[in-house]
Design a protein around this motif. Structure first.
Motif, PDB file in Angstrom:
ATOM      1  N   ARG A  55       0.816  -1.213   0.000  1.00  0.00           N
ATOM      2  CA  ARG A  55       0.000   0.000   0.000  1.00  0.00           C
ATOM      3  C   ARG A  55       0.853   1.267   0.000  1.00  0.00           C
ATOM      4  O   ARG A  55       0.318   2.363   0.049  1.00  0.00           O
ATOM      5  CB  ARG A  55      -0.915   0.007   1.219  1.00  0.00           C
ATOM      6  CG  ARG A  55      -1.942  -1.127   1.185  1.00  0.00           C
ATOM      7  CD  ARG A  55      -2.705  -1.187   2.458  1.00  0.00           C
ATOM      8  NE  ARG A  55      -1.749  -1.484   3.528  1.00  0.00           N
ATOM      9  CZ  ARG A  55      -1.987  -1.370   4.816  1.00  0.00           C
ATOM     10  NH1 ARG A  55      -3.162  -0.968   5.220  1.00  0.00           N
ATOM     11  NH2 ARG A  55      -1.076  -1.650   5.716  1.00  0.00           N
ATOM     12  N   HIS A  56       2.166   1.132  -0.085  1.00  0.00           N
ATOM     13  CA  HIS A  56       3.051   2.300  -0.066  1.00  0.00           C
ATOM     14  C   HIS A  56       2.830   3.136  -1.329  1.00  0.00           C
ATOM     15  O   HIS A  56       2.517   2.613  -2.389  1.00  0.00           O
ATOM     16  CB  HIS A  56       4.516   1.852   0.017  1.00  0.00           C
ATOM     17  CG  HIS A  56       5.442   2.978   0.352  1.00  0.00           C
ATOM     18  ND1 HIS A  56       5.968   3.798  -0.595  1.00  0.00           N
ATOM     19  CD2 HIS A  56       5.921   3.409   1.547  1.00  0.00           C
ATOM     20  CE1 HIS A  56       6.744   4.692  -0.010  1.00  0.00           C
ATOM     21  NE2 HIS A  56       6.730   4.471   1.296  1.00  0.00           N
ATOM     22  N   VAL A  57       2.998   4.449  -1.202  1.00  0.00           N
ATOM     23  CA  VAL A  57       2.745   5.388  -2.296  1.00  0.00           C
ATOM     24  C   VAL A  57       3.611   5.071  -3.531  1.00  0.00           C
ATOM     25  O   VAL A  57       3.174   5.258  -4.663  1.00  0.00           O
ATOM     26  CB  VAL A  57       3.013   6.827  -1.809  1.00  0.00           C
ATOM     27  CG1 VAL A  57       2.931   7.814  -2.949  1.00  0.00           C
ATOM     28  CG2 VAL A  57       2.030   7.195  -0.722  1.00  0.00           C
ATOM     29  N   LYS A  58       4.804   4.560  -3.328  1.00  0.00           N
ATOM     30  CA  LYS A  58       5.694   4.283  -4.458  1.00  0.00           C
ATOM     31  C   LYS A  58       5.115   3.247  -5.408  1.00  0.00           C
ATOM     32  O   LYS A  58       5.439   3.231  -6.578  1.00  0.00           O
ATOM     33  CB  LYS A  58       7.054   3.796  -3.958  1.00  0.00           C
ATOM     34  CG  LYS A  58       7.854   4.858  -3.266  1.00  0.00           C
ATOM     35  CD  LYS A  58       9.177   4.297  -2.808  1.00  0.00           C
ATOM     36  CE  LYS A  58       9.973   5.319  -2.045  1.00  0.00           C
ATOM     37  NZ  LYS A  58      11.244   4.782  -1.582  1.00  0.00           N
ATOM     38  N   TYR A  59       4.260   2.386  -4.901  1.00  0.00           N
ATOM     39  CA  TYR A  59       3.677   1.347  -5.754  1.00  0.00           C
ATOM     40  C   TYR A  59       2.507   1.848  -6.592  1.00  0.00           C
ATOM     41  O   TYR A  59       2.015   1.135  -7.449  1.00  0.00           O
ATOM     42  CB  TYR A  59       3.245   0.154  -4.915  1.00  0.00           C
ATOM     43  CG  TYR A  59       4.417  -0.656  -4.428  1.00  0.00           C
ATOM     44  CD1 TYR A  59       5.226  -1.328  -5.328  1.00  0.00           C
ATOM     45  CD2 TYR A  59       4.727  -0.732  -3.086  1.00  0.00           C
ATOM     46  CE1 TYR A  59       6.317  -2.057  -4.897  1.00  0.00           C
ATOM     47  CE2 TYR A  59       5.812  -1.466  -2.643  1.00  0.00           C
ATOM     48  CZ  TYR A  59       6.596  -2.126  -3.559  1.00  0.00           C
ATOM     49  OH  TYR A  59       7.672  -2.849  -3.132  1.00  0.00           O
ATOM     50  N   GLU A  60       2.071   3.081  -6.387  1.00  0.00           N
ATOM     51  CA  GLU A  60       0.969   3.637  -7.185  1.00  0.00           C
ATOM     52  C   GLU A  60       1.363   3.698  -8.660  1.00  0.00           C
ATOM     53  O   GLU A  60       0.542   3.477  -9.533  1.00  0.00           O
ATOM     54  CB  GLU A  60       0.584   5.017  -6.683  1.00  0.00           C
ATOM     55  CG  GLU A  60      -0.240   4.986  -5.423  1.00  0.00           C
ATOM     56  CD  GLU A  60      -1.592   4.342  -5.638  1.00  0.00           C
ATOM     57  OE1 GLU A  60      -2.269   4.683  -6.620  1.00  0.00           O
ATOM     58  OE2 GLU A  60      -1.976   3.505  -4.814  1.00  0.00           O
ATOM     59  N   ILE A  61       2.628   4.015  -8.952  1.00  0.00           N
ATOM     60  CA  ILE A  61       3.044   4.125 -10.351  1.00  0.00           C
ATOM     61  C   ILE A  61       3.361   2.771 -10.960  1.00  0.00           C
ATOM     62  O   ILE A  61       3.552   2.671 -12.158  1.00  0.00           O
ATOM     63  CB  ILE A  61       4.262   5.065 -10.497  1.00  0.00           C
ATOM     64  CG1 ILE A  61       5.441   4.549  -9.700  1.00  0.00           C
ATOM     65  CG2 ILE A  61       3.911   6.466 -10.102  1.00  0.00           C
ATOM     66  CD1 ILE A  61       6.705   5.317  -9.941  1.00  0.00           C
ATOM     67  N   LEU A  62       3.423   1.734 -10.148  1.00  0.00           N
ATOM     68  CA  LEU A  62       3.738   0.390 -10.661  1.00  0.00           C
ATOM     69  C   LEU A  62       2.505  -0.505 -10.721  1.00  0.00           C
ATOM     70  O   LEU A  62       2.629  -1.706 -10.864  1.00  0.00           O
ATOM     71  CB  LEU A  62       4.800  -0.255  -9.761  1.00  0.00           C
ATOM     72  CG  LEU A  62       6.148   0.482  -9.706  1.00  0.00           C
ATOM     73  CD1 LEU A  62       7.064  -0.195  -8.713  1.00  0.00           C
ATOM     74  CD2 LEU A  62       6.798   0.504 -11.067  1.00  0.00           C
ATOM     75  N   ARG A  63       1.325   0.095 -10.592  1.00  0.00           N
ATOM     76  CA  ARG A  63       0.091  -0.700 -10.638  1.00  0.00           C
ATOM     77  C   ARG A  63      -0.051  -1.388 -11.976  1.00  0.00           C
ATOM     78  O   ARG A  63       0.330  -0.851 -13.018  1.00  0.00           O
ATOM     79  CB  ARG A  63      -1.124   0.202 -10.415  1.00  0.00           C
ATOM     80  CG  ARG A  63      -1.265   0.720  -9.025  1.00  0.00           C
ATOM     81  CD  ARG A  63      -2.584   1.413  -8.833  1.00  0.00           C
ATOM     82  NE  ARG A  63      -2.978   2.150 -10.040  1.00  0.00           N
ATOM     83  CZ  ARG A  63      -3.673   3.251 -10.026  1.00  0.00           C
ATOM     84  NH1 ARG A  63      -4.068   3.793  -8.905  1.00  0.00           N
ATOM     85  NH2 ARG A  63      -3.996   3.866 -11.142  1.00  0.00           N
ATOM     86  N   PRO A  64      -0.605  -2.601 -11.989  1.00  0.00           N
ATOM     87  CA  PRO A  64      -0.770  -3.352 -13.246  1.00  0.00           C
ATOM     88  C   PRO A  64      -1.717  -2.666 -14.249  1.00  0.00           C
ATOM     89  O   PRO A  64      -1.597  -2.874 -15.443  1.00  0.00           O
ATOM     90  CB  PRO A  64      -1.350  -4.683 -12.814  1.00  0.00           C
ATOM     91  CG  PRO A  64      -1.119  -4.788 -11.358  1.00  0.00           C
ATOM     92  CD  PRO A  64      -0.997  -3.392 -10.839  1.00  0.00           C
ATOM     93  N   ASP A  65      -2.657  -1.850 -13.781  1.00  0.00           N
ATOM     94  CA  ASP A  65      -3.624  -1.250 -14.694  1.00  0.00           C
ATOM     95  C   ASP A  65      -3.083   0.006 -15.382  1.00  0.00           C
ATOM     96  O   ASP A  65      -3.794   0.646 -16.133  1.00  0.00           O
ATOM     97  CB  ASP A  65      -4.920  -0.927 -13.964  1.00  0.00           C
ATOM     98  CG  ASP A  65      -4.748   0.102 -12.855  1.00  0.00           C
ATOM     99  OD1 ASP A  65      -3.616   0.271 -12.381  1.00  0.00           O
ATOM    100  OD2 ASP A  65      -5.760   0.714 -12.449  1.00  0.00           O
ATOM    101  N   ARG A  66      -1.843   0.364 -15.154  1.00  0.00           N
ATOM    102  CA  ARG A  66      -1.254   1.555 -15.814  1.00  0.00           C
ATOM    103  C   ARG A  66      -0.440   1.170 -16.982  1.00  0.00           C
ATOM    104  O   ARG A  66       0.208   0.266 -17.134  1.00  0.00           O
ATOM    105  CB  ARG A  66      -0.417   2.339 -14.834  1.00  0.00           C
ATOM    106  CG  ARG A  66      -1.283   3.072 -13.871  1.00  0.00           C
ATOM    107  CD  ARG A  66      -0.470   4.092 -13.131  1.00  0.00           C
ATOM    108  NE  ARG A  66      -1.424   4.929 -12.433  1.00  0.00           N
ATOM    109  CZ  ARG A  66      -1.147   6.103 -11.996  1.00  0.00           C
ATOM    110  NH1 ARG A  66       0.016   6.610 -12.167  1.00  0.00           N
ATOM    111  NH2 ARG A  66      -2.046   6.801 -11.381  1.00  0.00           N
TER     112      ARG A  66
END
Length: 53
Positions: free
Chosen positions: A42-53
């Motif tokens: 749930r860390h903010v850094k993983y927001e850009i590594l989401r599979p749906d991007r």
């Protein structure tokens, strides 16, 4: 031979040092992007590594 703005090898050294520093910054940025060091999904850094991007 005309020197435009200084000795040739001095300019080459400055360009080489600047290139190495720039390359190092790019390597560090990609390293921190791909291996952020955080294990919490749930860390903010993983927001850009989401599979749906």
């Amino acid at each position: 031979m005309t020197m435009a703005s200084g000795p040739f090898w001095g300019m080459v050294a400055i360009i080489a040092i600047t290139g190495v520093i720039t390359l190092g910054c790019f390597v560090a940025a990609f390293w921190m992007l791909l291996r952020p060091g955080e294990h919490d999904p749930r860390h903010v850094k993983y927001e850009i590594l989401r599979p749906d991007r």
